[in-house]
Write a protein that holds these residues in place. Structure first.
Motif, PDB file in Angstrom:
ATOM      1  N   HIS A   1      -3.784 -13.501 -36.228  1.00 36.93           N
ATOM      2  CA  HIS A   1      -4.787 -13.017 -35.705  1.00 36.93           C
ATOM      3  C   HIS A   1      -5.608 -13.919 -34.766  1.00 36.93           C
ATOM      4  N   THR A   2      -5.814 -13.492 -33.609  1.00 34.73           N
ATOM      5  CA  THR A   2      -6.578 -14.296 -32.606  1.00 34.73           C
ATOM      6  C   THR A   2      -7.125 -13.461 -31.514  1.00 34.73           C
ATOM      7  N   HIS A   3      -7.922 -14.081 -30.844  1.00 41.24           N
ATOM      8  CA  HIS A   3      -8.836 -13.251 -29.583  1.00 41.24           C
ATOM      9  C   HIS A   3      -7.749 -13.694 -28.362  1.00 41.24           C
ATOM     10  N   GLY A   4      -7.712 -12.473 -27.617  1.00 39.45           N
ATOM     11  CA  GLY A   4      -6.785 -12.846 -26.415  1.00 39.45           C
ATOM     12  C   GLY A   4      -7.446 -12.057 -25.195  1.00 39.45           C
ATOM     13  N   GLU A   5      -7.498 -12.668 -24.093  1.00 38.95           N
ATOM     14  CA  GLU A   5      -7.773 -12.036 -22.731  1.00 38.95           C
ATOM     15  C   GLU A   5      -9.072 -11.343 -22.996  1.00 38.95           C
ATOM     16  N   GLU A   6      -9.987 -11.688 -23.148  1.00 40.44           N
ATOM     17  CA  GLU A   6     -11.408 -10.942 -23.072  1.00 40.44           C
ATOM     18  C   GLU A   6     -12.044 -11.029 -21.834  1.00 40.44           C
ATOM     19  N   SER A   7     -12.393 -12.249 -21.396  1.00 38.53           N
ATOM     20  CA  SER A   7     -13.239 -12.110 -20.174  1.00 38.53           C
ATOM     21  C   SER A   7     -12.370 -12.839 -18.855  1.00 38.53           C
ATOM     22  N   LEU A   8     -12.680 -12.242 -17.692  1.00 40.26           N
ATOM     23  CA  LEU A   8     -11.812 -12.448 -16.656  1.00 40.26           C
ATOM     24  C   LEU A   8     -12.160 -14.040 -16.193  1.00 40.26           C
ATOM     25  N   ALA A   9     -13.281 -14.489 -16.436  1.00 40.85           N
ATOM     26  CA  ALA A   9     -13.524 -15.865 -16.087  1.00 40.85           C
ATOM     27  C   ALA A   9     -12.770 -16.837 -16.827  1.00 40.85           C
ATOM     28  N   MET A  10     -12.627 -16.553 -18.097  1.00 45.26           N
ATOM     29  CA  MET A  10     -11.804 -17.386 -19.251  1.00 45.26           C
ATOM     30  C   MET A  10     -10.439 -17.252 -18.791  1.00 45.26           C
ATOM     31  N   SER A  11      -9.986 -16.219 -18.247  1.00 46.48           N
ATOM     32  CA  SER A  11      -8.298 -15.850 -18.213  1.00 46.48           C
ATOM     33  C   SER A  11      -8.128 -16.788 -16.848  1.00 46.48           C
ATOM     34  N   GLN A  12      -9.217 -16.515 -15.881  1.00 46.04           N
ATOM     35  CA  GLN A  12      -8.613 -17.624 -14.856  1.00 46.04           C
ATOM     36  C   GLN A  12      -8.841 -18.974 -14.858  1.00 46.04           C
ATOM     37  N   LYS A  13      -9.577 -19.579 -15.824  1.00 45.74           N
ATOM     38  CA  LYS A  13      -9.962 -21.002 -16.322  1.00 45.74           C
ATOM     39  C   LYS A  13      -8.676 -21.442 -16.864  1.00 45.74           C
ATOM     40  N   VAL A  14      -7.901 -20.451 -17.698  1.00 42.92           N
ATOM     41  CA  VAL A  14      -6.875 -20.881 -18.279  1.00 42.92           C
ATOM     42  C   VAL A  14      -5.748 -21.092 -17.258  1.00 42.92           C
ATOM     43  N   HIS A  15      -5.788 -20.136 -16.454  1.00 45.50           N
ATOM     44  CA  HIS A  15      -4.660 -20.137 -15.654  1.00 45.50           C
ATOM     45  C   HIS A  15      -4.727 -21.597 -14.467  1.00 45.50           C
ATOM     46  N   GLU A  16      -6.007 -21.667 -13.984  1.00 46.66           N
ATOM     47  CA  GLU A  16      -6.076 -23.028 -13.092  1.00 46.66           C
ATOM     48  C   GLU A  16      -5.737 -24.052 -13.980  1.00 46.66           C
ATOM     49  N   LYS A  17      -5.975 -24.157 -15.204  1.00 47.65           N
ATOM     50  CA  LYS A  17      -5.463 -25.508 -16.075  1.00 47.65           C
ATOM     51  C   LYS A  17      -4.072 -25.609 -16.349  1.00 47.65           C
ATOM     52  N   TYR A  18      -3.612 -24.631 -16.765  1.00 45.76           N
ATOM     53  CA  TYR A  18      -2.290 -24.524 -17.342  1.00 45.76           C
ATOM     54  C   TYR A  18      -0.958 -24.007 -16.385  1.00 45.76           C
TER      55      TYR A  18
ATOM     56  N   HIS B   1      -7.860  -2.911 -29.975  1.00 42.21           N
ATOM     57  CA  HIS B   1      -8.695  -2.531 -28.702  1.00 42.21           C
ATOM     58  C   HIS B   1     -10.238  -2.313 -29.479  1.00 42.21           C
ATOM     59  N   CYS B   2     -11.459  -2.934 -28.538  1.00 42.32           N
ATOM     60  CA  CYS B   2     -12.643  -2.964 -29.123  1.00 42.32           C
ATOM     61  C   CYS B   2     -13.637  -2.533 -28.079  1.00 42.32           C
ATOM     62  N   PRO B   3     -13.556  -1.186 -27.660  1.00 40.34           N
ATOM     63  CA  PRO B   3     -14.097  -0.511 -26.482  1.00 40.34           C
ATOM     64  C   PRO B   3     -15.699  -1.134 -26.399  1.00 40.34           C
ATOM     65  N   VAL B   4     -16.415  -1.035 -27.450  1.00 38.47           N
ATOM     66  CA  VAL B   4     -17.826  -1.062 -27.338  1.00 38.47           C
ATOM     67  C   VAL B   4     -18.178  -2.530 -27.080  1.00 38.47           C
ATOM     68  N   SER B   5     -17.554  -3.409 -27.832  1.00 39.72           N
ATOM     69  CA  SER B   5     -17.738  -4.635 -27.445  1.00 39.72           C
ATOM     70  C   SER B   5     -17.296  -5.091 -26.081  1.00 39.72           C
ATOM     71  N   ASN B   6     -16.238  -4.598 -25.732  1.00 37.34           N
ATOM     72  CA  ASN B   6     -16.046  -4.931 -24.300  1.00 37.34           C
ATOM     73  C   ASN B   6     -16.933  -4.352 -23.219  1.00 37.34           C
ATOM     74  N   LEU B   7     -17.462  -3.151 -23.424  1.00 35.04           N
ATOM     75  CA  LEU B   7     -18.639  -2.728 -22.688  1.00 35.04           C
ATOM     76  C   LEU B   7     -19.667  -3.539 -22.754  1.00 35.04           C
ATOM     77  N   LYS B   8     -20.320  -3.992 -23.971  1.00 36.41           N
ATOM     78  CA  LYS B   8     -21.550  -4.567 -24.187  1.00 36.41           C
ATOM     79  C   LYS B   8     -21.358  -5.811 -23.703  1.00 36.41           C
ATOM     80  N   LEU B   9     -20.335  -6.539 -23.723  1.00 36.16           N
ATOM     81  CA  LEU B   9     -20.393  -8.050 -23.138  1.00 36.16           C
ATOM     82  C   LEU B   9     -19.997  -8.125 -21.694  1.00 36.16           C
ATOM     83  N   ALA B  10     -19.810  -6.751 -21.275  1.00 33.59           N
ATOM     84  CA  ALA B  10     -19.219  -6.587 -19.839  1.00 33.59           C
ATOM     85  C   ALA B  10     -17.939  -7.399 -19.872  1.00 33.59           C
ATOM     86  N   SER B  11     -17.032  -7.529 -20.576  1.00 36.61           N
ATOM     87  CA  SER B  11     -15.775  -8.209 -20.573  1.00 36.61           C
ATOM     88  C   SER B  11     -14.776  -6.984 -19.630  1.00 36.61           C
ATOM     89  N   GLY B  12     -14.799  -5.867 -19.759  1.00 34.72           N
ATOM     90  CA  GLY B  12     -13.804  -4.964 -18.754  1.00 34.72           C
ATOM     91  C   GLY B  12     -13.519  -3.984 -19.790  1.00 34.72           C
TER      92      GLY B  12
END
Ligand SMILES: [Zn+2]
Length: 454
Positions: free
Chosen positions: A211-228, A271-282
């Protein structure tokens, strides 16, 4: 009471393949398993003399599976920041300060809260997990644990893969198989490539999940893509952790290629809808996942991002978000949402042969919900059957009356049987005060920390 008993008189939602519903139905429980299902009058006659829980005016359904949560104590103290600032300012210092007995208090508080709103099974990612497993044993909840493992420089206060292996060897399958231990990985920002590869090896060796966290924030996703040059889920694939035994939390920012990889590898999503809303993840593309046959369950995430563990409340957000995201009121029917919160969650955990629906032979993990409420009236079972809609859109966690896990009644008429609710609350209060007092000391230091963020 625990060995052979009836629960009768309610509307039984089996959530079996045919979605069968029985009005004035009954269930006979024997040795922790569902031994018979039928009309109340028939079963009461057949099993004359056995104890009978009267569920008239109630709905009897499978217990809710919270597919992603973190036990916790810092409710309402980590507010109004985007996800990575929030992690640095509030969450990482909390992890540095957290001690074993506080983790135990957090787990008891969290499982008690979950049980009171109908959760019978959790996938809990937390710390000092042997004490969390003690809390699960005591409270009676079914628990799959994924420790917060991290190995990047600067995160040495988290659990290690070595701790994780010891936990698997000590506790996996314990308490009549009510406790499972998976391999946990915090996040791409916290774990090296080696940790992912080793997690895959451990998962294979011990035949257990990841179990792990995956694809939460757009900024993180883009950072990963830039690096790798790869998106996060593509990296997970490269590193060997995607399979039918893996559950990824969130999956908000998903490329087509990432959705295809989840589908191809049969990886599940929490799927964690409330967390995604509150942290403005999407808003996660759940419809697209389900169209590809990906198993999606529902999670609350922790009290630091939700701020409660109420799966009844969480269910309502799932269809609302998908409807508004697609501007199509027809998508994500209540029946599907209820399955996501029960049998689909069980499937993601590899437990769908044992729990997640009311079927003969399965373990008795079920709840009853009081439908004699103003906000659940009318109750209609014929032409305008509104039972499932009432559950998803109108019911509240506090409507749950009885909770049964592994055949044992652990909440009766809203009273916790296994633990003293007031004592659990008081212990949680004290542990939180201690933890928050100690957390302060770590905050400035974390702001000075200049380690790699991906
Ligand atoms: Zn989480």
């Amino acid at each position: 009471m625990d060995d052979r008993y009836l629960i009768s008189g309610g509307i039984v939602l089996t959530l079996n393949q045919q979605d069968e519903m029985l009005v004035n139905g009954a269930i006979f429980i024997e040795k922790g398993r569902i031994a018979d299902i039928g009309p109340a009058a028939v079963l009461q006659d057949k099993y004359r003399g056995v104890p009978d829980i009267n569920a008239s005016g109630q709905v009897i359904m499978p217990g809710l599976v919270n597919l992603h949560m973190h036990s916790g104590l810092i409710r309402g103290t980590a507010e109004d920041l985007p996800v990575f600032e929030w992690l640095t300012r509030y969450v990482d210092p909390k992890h540095r300060a957290l001690q074993k007995e506080e983790a135990y208090a957090a787990a008891r508080l969290s499982y008690a809260e979950g049980i009171k709103s109908g959760t019978t099974c959790v996938l809990d990612m937390y710390r000092f997990v042997h004490r969390c497993a003690d809390a699960a044993e005591e409270t009676g909840i079914r628990a799959v644990f994924a420790p917060y493992v991290a190995d990047r420089q600067g995160y040495d206060y988290f659990e290690t893969l070595h701790d994780n292996i010891r936990l698997i060897e000590d506790r996996h399958g314990s308490v009549n198989d009510r406790i499972h231990i998976w391999v946990g990985l915090e996040h791409l920002a916290y774990c090296t490539e080696g940790a992912y590869r080793e997690a895959a090896r451990i998962s294979d060796k011990y035949d257990t999940g990841i179990h792990t966290h995956g694809e939460e924030s757009l900024a993180m996703s883009q950072k990963v893509h830039e690096k790798y040059g790869r998106w996060p889920v593509e990296l997970f694939y490269d590193r060997g952790i995607l399979s039918s035994r893996t559950v990824l939390a969130h999956c908000v920012w998903m490329q087509e290629s990432e959705l295809d990889l989840l589908s191809k590898t049969k990886t599940s999503v929490a799927h964690c809808p409330v967390s995604n809303l509150k942290l403005a993840s999407g808003i996660a593309p759940i419809i697209e996942m389900q169209e590809r046959g990906i198993t999606v369950g529902i999670g609350t995430d922790g009290v630091k991002e939700n701020n409660n563990l109420d799966m009844m409340e969480e269910m309502k957000f799932v269809p609302l978000l998908q409807k508004v995201r697609t501007y199509d009121a027809r998508v994500m029917k209540a029946e599907k949402v209820l399955r996501m919160a029960t049998i689909e969650g069980a499937k993601a955990l590899g437990l769908d042969r044992e729990i997640g629906s009311i079927e003969v032979g399965k373990k008795a993990d079920m709840i009853t919900i009081d439908f004699r409420k103003l906000h659940l009236t009318p109750v209609l079972t014929e032409a305008y059957n509104n039972i499932v809609s009432n559950l998803v859109y109108s019911a509240q966690g506090s409507d749950v009356r009885n909770v049964i896990v592994d055949g044992k009644l652990i909440m009766e008429n809203r009273k916790l049987i296994t633990v003293d609710e007031e004592e659990v609350r008081e212990q949680g209060q004290q542990a939180a005060e201690q933890l928050l007092a100690r957390r302060e000391a770590y905050i400035p230091e974390m702001y000075r920390f200049q380690g790699e963020t991906v």
